[in-house]
Motif scaffolding. Structure first.
Motif, PDB file in Angstrom:
ATOM      1  N   GLU A 193       0.852  -1.189   0.000  1.00 29.61           N
ATOM      2  CA  GLU A 193       0.000   0.000   0.000  1.00 29.61           C
ATOM      3  C   GLU A 193       0.887   1.238   0.000  1.00 29.61           C
ATOM      4  O   GLU A 193       1.963   1.234   0.592  1.00 29.61           O
ATOM      5  CB  GLU A 193      -0.926   0.036   1.224  1.00 29.61           C
ATOM      6  N   GLU A 194       0.409   2.291  -0.669  1.00 26.44           N
ATOM      7  CA  GLU A 194       1.101   3.580  -0.699  1.00 26.44           C
ATOM      8  C   GLU A 194       0.184   4.641  -0.096  1.00 26.44           C
ATOM      9  O   GLU A 194      -1.002   4.668  -0.388  1.00 26.44           O
ATOM     10  CB  GLU A 194       1.420   3.992  -2.141  1.00 26.44           C
ATOM     11  N   TYR A 195       0.750   5.470   0.760  1.00 25.34           N
ATOM     12  CA  TYR A 195       0.025   6.591   1.356  1.00 25.34           C
ATOM     13  C   TYR A 195       0.747   7.862   0.913  1.00 25.34           C
ATOM     14  O   TYR A 195       1.561   8.425   1.651  1.00 25.34           O
ATOM     15  CB  TYR A 195      -0.004   6.468   2.881  1.00 25.34           C
ATOM     16  N   TYR A 196       0.489   8.259  -0.329  1.00 24.48           N
ATOM     17  CA  TYR A 196       1.235   9.357  -0.954  1.00 24.48           C
ATOM     18  C   TYR A 196       1.142  10.661  -0.179  1.00 24.48           C
ATOM     19  O   TYR A 196       2.133  11.373  -0.052  1.00 24.48           O
ATOM     20  CB  TYR A 196       0.759   9.570  -2.393  1.00 24.48           C
ATOM     21  N   GLU A 197      -0.036  10.972   0.345  1.00 23.09           N
ATOM     22  CA  GLU A 197      -0.217  12.245   1.038  1.00 23.09           C
ATOM     23  C   GLU A 197       0.633  12.333   2.313  1.00 23.09           C
ATOM     24  O   GLU A 197       1.014  13.414   2.738  1.00 23.09           O
ATOM     25  CB  GLU A 197      -1.695  12.498   1.371  1.00 23.09           C
ATOM     26  N   ASP A 198       0.962  11.182   2.898  1.00 19.62           N
ATOM     27  CA  ASP A 198       1.787  11.140   4.107  1.00 19.62           C
ATOM     28  C   ASP A 198       3.241  10.776   3.814  1.00 19.62           C
ATOM     29  O   ASP A 198       4.041  10.696   4.737  1.00 19.62           O
ATOM     30  CB  ASP A 198       1.221  10.126   5.095  1.00 19.62           C
ATOM     31  N   GLN A 199       3.535  10.527   2.558  1.00 20.77           N
ATOM     32  CA  GLN A 199       4.856  10.060   2.128  1.00 20.77           C
ATOM     33  C   GLN A 199       5.258   8.812   2.912  1.00 20.77           C
ATOM     34  O   GLN A 199       6.359   8.698   3.455  1.00 20.77           O
ATOM     35  CB  GLN A 199       5.909  11.164   2.264  1.00 20.77           C
ATOM     36  N   ARG A 200       4.313   7.867   2.952  1.00 17.07           N
ATOM     37  CA  ARG A 200       4.524   6.604   3.662  1.00 17.07           C
ATOM     38  C   ARG A 200       4.139   5.436   2.767  1.00 17.07           C
ATOM     39  O   ARG A 200       3.351   5.583   1.836  1.00 17.07           O
ATOM     40  CB  ARG A 200       3.683   6.549   4.940  1.00 17.07           C
ATOM     41  N   THR A 201       4.675   4.292   3.102  1.00 17.71           N
ATOM     42  CA  THR A 201       4.367   3.068   2.378  1.00 17.71           C
ATOM     43  C   THR A 201       4.281   1.905   3.352  1.00 17.71           C
ATOM     44  O   THR A 201       4.945   1.915   4.395  1.00 17.71           O
ATOM     45  CB  THR A 201       5.431   2.807   1.285  1.00 17.71           C
ATOM     46  N   VAL A 236       5.542  -3.428   7.798  1.00 19.15           N
ATOM     47  CA  VAL A 236       6.350  -2.305   8.248  1.00 19.15           C
ATOM     48  C   VAL A 236       5.889  -1.053   7.506  1.00 19.15           C
ATOM     49  O   VAL A 236       5.834  -1.047   6.273  1.00 19.15           O
ATOM     50  CB  VAL A 236       7.852  -2.524   7.981  1.00 19.15           C
ATOM     51  N   VAL A 237       5.527  -0.010   8.253  1.00 18.77           N
ATOM     52  CA  VAL A 237       5.171   1.270   7.653  1.00 18.77           C
ATOM     53  C   VAL A 237       6.428   2.133   7.686  1.00 18.77           C
ATOM     54  O   VAL A 237       7.029   2.335   8.742  1.00 18.77           O
ATOM     55  CB  VAL A 237       4.023   1.962   8.414  1.00 18.77           C
ATOM     56  N   CYS A 238       6.837   2.618   6.508  1.00 13.52           N
ATOM     57  CA  CYS A 238       8.031   3.450   6.375  1.00 13.52           C
ATOM     58  C   CYS A 238       7.637   4.827   5.859  1.00 13.52           C
ATOM     59  O   CYS A 238       6.753   4.946   5.009  1.00 13.52           O
ATOM     60  CB  CYS A 238       9.015   2.837   5.393  1.00 13.52           C
ATOM     61  N   GLU A 239       8.307   5.845   6.370  1.00 13.79           N
ATOM     62  CA  GLU A 239       8.097   7.221   5.900  1.00 13.79           C
ATOM     63  C   GLU A 239       9.342   7.665   5.143  1.00 13.79           C
ATOM     64  O   GLU A 239      10.458   7.472   5.617  1.00 13.79           O
ATOM     65  CB  GLU A 239       7.853   8.152   7.076  1.00 13.79           C
ATOM     66  N   TYR A 240       9.122   8.242   3.957  1.00 12.14           N
ATOM     67  CA  TYR A 240      10.241   8.657   3.111  1.00 12.14           C
ATOM     68  C   TYR A 240      10.237  10.157   2.842  1.00 12.14           C
ATOM     69  O   TYR A 240      10.714  10.625   1.812  1.00 12.14           O
ATOM     70  CB  TYR A 240      10.244   7.874   1.793  1.00 12.14           C
ATOM     71  N   ALA A 241       9.727  10.953   3.782  1.00 10.85           N
ATOM     72  CA  ALA A 241       9.665  12.411   3.615  1.00 10.85           C
ATOM     73  C   ALA A 241      11.054  13.034   3.596  1.00 10.85           C
ATOM     74  O   ALA A 241      11.284  14.028   2.912  1.00 10.85           O
ATOM     75  CB  ALA A 241       8.824  13.033   4.734  1.00 10.85           C
ATOM     76  N   ASP A 242      11.983  12.467   4.337  1.00 14.44           N
ATOM     77  CA  ASP A 242      13.357  12.966   4.362  1.00 14.44           C
ATOM     78  C   ASP A 242      14.078  12.459   3.114  1.00 14.44           C
ATOM     79  O   ASP A 242      13.967  11.287   2.774  1.00 14.44           O
ATOM     80  CB  ASP A 242      14.067  12.449   5.619  1.00 14.44           C
ATOM     81  N   PRO A 243      14.807  13.313   2.399  1.00 20.34           N
ATOM     82  CA  PRO A 243      15.459  12.873   1.160  1.00 20.34           C
ATOM     83  C   PRO A 243      16.623  11.906   1.384  1.00 20.34           C
ATOM     84  O   PRO A 243      17.073  11.258   0.440  1.00 20.34           O
ATOM     85  CB  PRO A 243      15.948  14.179   0.533  1.00 20.34           C
ATOM     86  N   ILE A 244      17.099  11.775   2.609  1.00 15.93           N
ATOM     87  CA  ILE A 244      18.253  10.925   2.880  1.00 15.93           C
ATOM     88  C   ILE A 244      17.871   9.667   3.659  1.00 15.93           C
ATOM     89  O   ILE A 244      18.340   8.572   3.370  1.00 15.93           O
ATOM     90  CB  ILE A 244      19.333  11.709   3.646  1.00 15.93           C
ATOM     91  N   TYR A 245      17.001   9.810   4.659  1.00 15.01           N
ATOM     92  CA  TYR A 245      16.676   8.706   5.552  1.00 15.01           C
ATOM     93  C   TYR A 245      15.260   8.212   5.354  1.00 15.01           C
ATOM     94  O   TYR A 245      14.360   8.967   5.040  1.00 15.01           O
ATOM     95  CB  TYR A 245      16.829   9.139   7.018  1.00 15.01           C
ATOM     96  N   ILE A 246      15.074   6.924   5.604  1.00 15.20           N
ATOM     97  CA  ILE A 246      13.742   6.334   5.672  1.00 15.20           C
ATOM     98  C   ILE A 246      13.489   6.011   7.132  1.00 15.20           C
ATOM     99  O   ILE A 246      14.339   5.419   7.800  1.00 15.20           O
ATOM    100  CB  ILE A 246      13.639   5.066   4.808  1.00 15.20           C
ATOM    101  N   GLU A 247      12.337   6.409   7.640  1.00 13.38           N
ATOM    102  CA  GLU A 247      11.995   6.149   9.038  1.00 13.38           C
ATOM    103  C   GLU A 247      11.024   4.981   9.129  1.00 13.38           C
ATOM    104  O   GLU A 247      10.095   4.868   8.338  1.00 13.38           O
ATOM    105  CB  GLU A 247      11.346   7.375   9.668  1.00 13.38           C
ATOM    106  N   PHE A 248      11.247   4.113  10.114  1.00 14.56           N
ATOM    107  CA  PHE A 248      10.285   3.068  10.429  1.00 14.56           C
ATOM    108  C   PHE A 248       9.251   3.688  11.352  1.00 14.56           C
ATOM    109  O   PHE A 248       9.569   4.119  12.452  1.00 14.56           O
ATOM    110  CB  PHE A 248      10.950   1.892  11.137  1.00 14.56           C
ATOM    111  N   VAL A 249       8.004   3.748  10.900  1.00 17.03           N
ATOM    112  CA  VAL A 249       6.937   4.336  11.696  1.00 17.03           C
ATOM    113  C   VAL A 249       6.391   3.309  12.676  1.00 17.03           C
ATOM    114  O   VAL A 249       6.227   3.581  13.857  1.00 17.03           O
ATOM    115  CB  VAL A 249       5.810   4.884  10.789  1.00 17.03           C
ATOM    116  N   THR A 250       6.105   2.124  12.169  1.00 15.72           N
ATOM    117  CA  THR A 250       5.603   1.034  13.016  1.00 15.72           C
ATOM    118  C   THR A 250       5.822  -0.287  12.302  1.00 15.72           C
ATOM    119  O   THR A 250       6.021  -0.317  11.086  1.00 15.72           O
ATOM    120  CB  THR A 250       4.107   1.229  13.356  1.00 15.72           C
ATOM    121  N   ALA A 251       5.787  -1.343  13.065  1.00 11.57           N
ATOM    122  CA  ALA A 251       5.877  -2.693  12.515  1.00 11.57           C
ATOM    123  C   ALA A 251       4.983  -3.597  13.349  1.00 11.57           C
ATOM    124  O   ALA A 251       4.876  -3.423  14.562  1.00 11.57           O
ATOM    125  CB  ALA A 251       7.309  -3.192  12.539  1.00 11.57           C
TER     126      ALA A 251
END
Length: 74
Positions: free
Chosen positions: A12-20, A38-53
């Motif tokens: 699933e892609e959550y474009y408005e939140d920049q999450r997948t 695993v929900v990942c946020e890619y708003a930062d151009p360098i790092y991917i954050e793990f939001v939850t798993a």
């Protein structure tokens, strides 16, 4: 989580939140392998954050590999 996203699939892609949402297998021990969401946020151009798993609920996701939501009955 790293194993699950490296070998997983975007389901699933959550474009408005920049999450997948990624589904992948994770090895917990030599004899225990589970599917992990695993929900990942890619708003930062360098790092991917793990939001939850979490281990997906068999009542909400088709088993295995938990990549498609079950249709709700009305």
């Amino acid at each position: 989580m790293v194993e699950a996203i490296l070998n997983g699939t975007i389901i699933e892609e959550y474009y408005e939140d920049q999450r997948t949402l990624i589904c992948g297998r994770a090895t917990l021990s030599e004899n225990v392998v589970v599917y992990l969401h695993v929900v990942c946020e890619y708003a930062d151009p360098i790092y991917i954050e793990f939001v939850t798993a979490y281990i997906p609920d068999e009542n909400q996701w088709e088993f295995p590999p938990f990549k498609r939501r079950r249709h709700r009955r009305r």
